[in-house]
Design an enzyme around this catalytic site. Structure first.
Site: not given
Length: 433
Positions: A5, A72, A96, A144, A265, A312
């Site tokens: 994906y 890192d 930093t 509905h 299928s 993250e």
């Protein structure tokens, strides 16, 4: 992240090569401005750029160093020093790690936003084309899930287009909010790095300056960004769900394209399944799964902690890459969707004219009958049609309570009554033709 994906353009933004290139650019731009301010030698800043700008940094080597340093950014700077040489000691002066990490993350999210906006634009173009194509293609509206009153398929798609206009505005706002730079040093006070360095780096990287960074960019920005992505994903799911319903065998008013050679299928050769829109429903769930963790990242300790970091590293690439893929898949579905007006008409006729019941009731009230009595007369005749006993208009003509002249009654079954304001709605969505 699995490759199934993904699109290469989105994956490239989050590659190790891209990340380290952005890290280097942040450090090198900072060095350039520091040299102009007299903080480091000019020839050192020039050497950093000359020796590092065309380098593809060795991710394996950085990982090797990090296994010792457990850090890192330090591992990256050590590797840069191996390439640049002695001048590398002037990198990262007063900075930093978060200055590099947060600014890089902002760049990656902003670039991802540009891809997402391009995907939204493709969805908008597809919806507009198909909406105008079927502006007056009449179909039944459902509430509905039950037949309600006539609409047009073009109006359905116009409604989605209006929603996707809002989606675009949300993404534009999200991009603007996330695209900020922080080069403020430990606890964000600029004690060891000038605010002028931050402004210069921000300008070079296409970002705004974060007003108060406290050593990290405040995570309410990121929460708003991922929330916007979650809402866009929900818009994808809403349209995908509509198409899935319309493709049901009992409905079959529209369906996904089915390519030559495609199989529906492994067991039943006749199947044509809505696999793309089902997939889109699943991808929407994945994108929305990033929203709550992003919200929980807002509450960091004091001036900074790294509880947000691991979250993250996952949701940044996952949410943006999945959403980018989903947008282009959705656009393709709309562009190539099979639409069946004859089935729409057939479905509309299934209830023998019951879709005109409100207009009959209103006409009776205008003829002097109370709303309660008009409702009762119309409903009693409608229930006979539900039971399959005959046609609605025939029952109405035979009911003494329905005092309307026959010609006037028959005129109430005119489909044009329900499409007379299509132009008004289209002009609101697409502007004047």
């Amino acid at each position: 992240m699995i490759t199934r994906y993904t699109r290469p353009e989105a994956v490239a933004i989050w590659s190790q090569d891209t990340k380290y290139k952005i890290w280097f650019e942040i450090e090198a731009h900072a060095a350039t401005r520091m040299a102009e301010l007299g903080v480091i030698p000019t020839d050192a800043a020039e050497a950093i750029w000359a020796k590092g700008k065309d380098v593809t940094f060795d991710a394996d080597r950085i990982d090797e160093i990090e296994r010792t340093t457990k850090h890192d950014v330090i591992a990256f700077l050590t590797h840069v020093a191996e390439i640049v040489g002695d001048e590398a000691r002037f990198l990262h002066q007063g900075m930093t790690s978060s200055d590099v990490l947060d600014t890089c993350f902002a760049v990656q999210l902003a670039r991802s936003s540009d891809l997402l906006l391009a995907g939204v634009d493709r969805v908008l173009a597809a919806l507009e084309t198909r909406a105008k194509e079927h502006k007056y293609t009449v179909c039944v509206g459902r509430s509905h899930g039950i037949h309600a009153e006539p609409v047009t398929f073009g109006l359905k798609l116009a409604g989605y287009h209006a929603e996707w206009q809002r989606a675009r505005r949300r993404l534009v706002t999200a991009r603007e909010e996330i695209a900020t730079c922080a080069i403020s040093g430990a606890v964000g006070t600029f004690a060891n790095v000038s605010p002028e360095v931050e402004q210069y780096v921000a300008d070079q990287m296409g970002l705004a300056v974060e007003p108060v960074s406290t050593q990290v960019i405040p995570r309410d920005r990121h929460a708003a960004y991922f929330a916007a992505l979650g809402v866009v994903a929900s818009s994808i799911e809403r349209l995908a769900t509509e198409i899935r319903h319309l493709q049901r065998t009992e409905v079959l008013e529209a369906e996904e394209f089915f390519d030559k050679g495609q199989k529906g299928s492994s067991a039943m050769p006749h199947k044509r399944n809505p696999i793309l829109t089902e997939n889109l429903t699943g991808l929407a769930r994945l994108v929305r799964s990033s929203v709550v963790p992003a919200m929980e990242n807002v509450a960091l300790w004091h001036e900074r902690d790294i509880s947000h970091s691991s979250v993250e590293r996952g949701i940044g690439p996952d949410a943006t890459i999945h959403l980018d893929f989903a947008l282009h898949r959705l656009a393709g579905v709309v562009e190539r969707m099979n639409i069946y007006p004859e089935n729409m008409q057939k479905n509309m006729d299934r209830l023998g004219g019951l879709v005109f019941s409100q207009r009959v009731m209103l006409a009776l009230t205008q003829a002097g009958i109370s709303r309660e009595d008009a409702y009762a007369a119309v409903q009693e005749n409608a229930m006979k049609v539900w039971r399959g006993e005959g046609r609605f208009i025939d029952f109405l003509k035979a009911d003494a309570r329905v005092t309307l002249p026959e010609a006037e009654l028959e005129a109430l079954f005119d489909i044009g009554y329900h499409t007379k304001n299509v132009d008004v709605i289209f002009n609101r969505v697409f502007g004047q033709d």
